[in-house]
Design a protein around this motif. Structure first.
Motif, PDB file in Angstrom:
ATOM      1  N   ILE A   1       3.590  -6.293  22.628  1.00  0.00           N
ATOM      2  CA  ILE A   1       2.464  -5.776  21.846  1.00  0.00           C
ATOM      3  C   ILE A   1       2.748  -4.378  21.305  1.00  0.00           C
ATOM      4  O   ILE A   1       2.265  -4.001  20.245  1.00  0.00           O
ATOM      5  CB  ILE A   1       1.165  -5.803  22.693  1.00  0.00           C
TER       6      ILE A   1
ATOM      7  N   LYS B   1      -1.287  -8.168  19.405  1.00  0.00           N
ATOM      8  CA  LYS B   1      -0.651  -9.447  19.726  1.00  0.00           C
ATOM      9  C   LYS B   1       0.793  -9.222  20.148  1.00  0.00           C
ATOM     10  O   LYS B   1       1.404  -8.205  19.843  1.00  0.00           O
ATOM     11  CB  LYS B   1      -0.683 -10.372  18.507  1.00  0.00           C
TER      12      LYS B   1
ATOM     13  N   LEU C   1       2.463 -17.195  19.516  1.00  0.00           N
ATOM     14  CA  LEU C   1       1.669 -15.968  19.529  1.00  0.00           C
ATOM     15  C   LEU C   1       0.745 -15.914  20.747  1.00  0.00           C
ATOM     16  O   LEU C   1       0.096 -16.912  21.095  1.00  0.00           O
ATOM     17  CB  LEU C   1       0.801 -15.888  18.273  1.00  0.00           C
ATOM     18  N   HIS C   2       0.685 -14.733  21.353  1.00  0.00           N
ATOM     19  CA  HIS C   2      -0.232 -14.495  22.467  1.00  0.00           C
ATOM     20  C   HIS C   2      -1.052 -13.254  22.165  1.00  0.00           C
ATOM     21  O   HIS C   2      -0.507 -12.176  21.928  1.00  0.00           O
ATOM     22  CB  HIS C   2       0.563 -14.285  23.756  1.00  0.00           C
ATOM     23  N   TYR C   3      -2.358 -13.425  22.118  1.00  0.00           N
ATOM     24  CA  TYR C   3      -3.288 -12.312  21.937  1.00  0.00           C
ATOM     25  C   TYR C   3      -3.892 -12.012  23.308  1.00  0.00           C
ATOM     26  O   TYR C   3      -4.734 -12.781  23.795  1.00  0.00           O
ATOM     27  CB  TYR C   3      -4.390 -12.678  20.947  1.00  0.00           C
TER      28      TYR C   3
ATOM     29  N   ARG D   1      -6.927  -8.372  16.325  1.00  0.00           N
ATOM     30  CA  ARG D   1      -5.833  -9.236  16.765  1.00  0.00           C
ATOM     31  C   ARG D   1      -4.824  -9.505  15.651  1.00  0.00           C
ATOM     32  O   ARG D   1      -3.613  -9.550  15.907  1.00  0.00           O
ATOM     33  CB  ARG D   1      -6.402 -10.535  17.339  1.00  0.00           C
TER      34      ARG D   1
ATOM     35  N   SER E   1      -7.528 -14.595  26.845  1.00  0.00           N
ATOM     36  CA  SER E   1      -6.416 -14.507  25.917  1.00  0.00           C
ATOM     37  C   SER E   1      -6.550 -15.623  24.877  1.00  0.00           C
ATOM     38  O   SER E   1      -7.360 -16.545  25.029  1.00  0.00           O
ATOM     39  CB  SER E   1      -5.080 -14.631  26.655  1.00  0.00           C
TER      40      SER E   1
END
Length: 279
Positions: free
Chosen positions: A71, A86, A154-156, A169, A243
């Motif tokens: 991030i 993100k 993708l990971h928020y 985000r 998440s």
């Protein structure tokens, strides 16, 4: 007006899909031949990766453009000055991938690429002769043997409330590629900007798929198919603790493909990647 979910099994789906892409630059499909359980499996396995320290063994390579970006190294969207909230992993078949994720990731890449190619054929069929005649080659031919198609996991992360003021985000942006295919994310948040400048929520239906026009396709069709700005908004209240995962496939042409008098695919992509800080 709102973006509708269209049934891929409908008899007139190609016509309806083109109408949606022309009107919004976006399309939402249900009942396509990639099962919800397969999508869930990929999300679950990559969620485990993002929640582990293993991800730091695969830091992003500016030479190969693959790997993990934490991030702290998130993109800053074009014309914006605040980093997105993100982290992500860039997967290419030629690139690195954690051993335990290789099979499920490659299988999904192949399935998404095949389906995106089908939608690209619909778009090619719908082009007016005056625009098709100016293409350097038919749209489906642009992606033959292309090594450039990107699968982005993708990971928020959950929000703490201490984020930089104005950070969301994913800030408003358009995609570089010809076409993006996105299985429904694990939660809401995606919005598109319509021609009036208003923001519309993209419906989230389990098992549905979102298709959107990329900047390269707008470039080579002289705007006949519009590349639409979109963003991912922050959740509120209890949802802040959750998440969000998504996994778009960005369908890219070969480097040598001529998009217009101004650009080849390589010159266009290089220009945009520099703007995003990925080169």
């Amino acid at each position: 007006m709102k973006l509708e979910v269209l049934d891929y099994q409908s008899n007139n789906i190609e016509t309806l899909a083109i109408e949606s892409l022309r009107s919004y630059g976006f399309l939402v499909l249900s009942d396509i031949p990639i099962s919800e359980s397969r999508i869930h499996q990929v999300y679950e396995q990559w969620k485990g990766f993002f929640n582990s320290d293993e991800k730091y063994q695969y830091l992003y390579s500016t030479d190969m453009h693959d790997g993990f970006r934490p991030i702290e190294q998130a993109e800053v969207a074009k014309d914006h000055h605040i980093k997105d909230l993100k982290e992500m992993y860039h997967y290419y078949p030629y690139g690195r991938c954690p051993e335990e994720l290789k099979v499920v990731t490659q299988d999904m890449f192949i399935a998404l690429e095949r389906f995106a190619g089908e939608i690209l054929k619909w778009i090619d069929h719908a082009l007016p002769p005056s625009i098709r005649s100016k293409l350097s080659c038919p749209l489906p031919d642009m992606i033959v043997d292309s090594p450039n198609t990107l699968y982005r996991l993708l990971h928020y992360p959950p929000l703490s409330g201490d984020e930089t003021p104005g950070a969301i985000r994913a800030s408003a942006h358009s995609d570089i590629c010809l076409l993006t295919l996105l299985p429904a994310a694990t939660s809401r948040g995606l919005q598109i900007q319509n021609k009036s400048g208003n923001w519309l929520d993209v419906p989230v239906k389990a098992g549905s798929f979102i298709v959107n026009i990329g900047d390269m396709l707008e470039e080579c069709t002289e705007g006949y198919f519009p590349s639409t700005p979109h963003r991912v908004m922050n959740p509120e209240n209890e949802s802040m603790k959750e998440s969000r995962l998504s996994m778009p496939l960005f369908l890219h042409p070969r480097d040598d493909v001529v998009l217009s008098e101004r650009h080849t695919a390589l010159s266009y992509r290089t220009e945009r990647l520099r703007e995003l800080g990925l080169l």
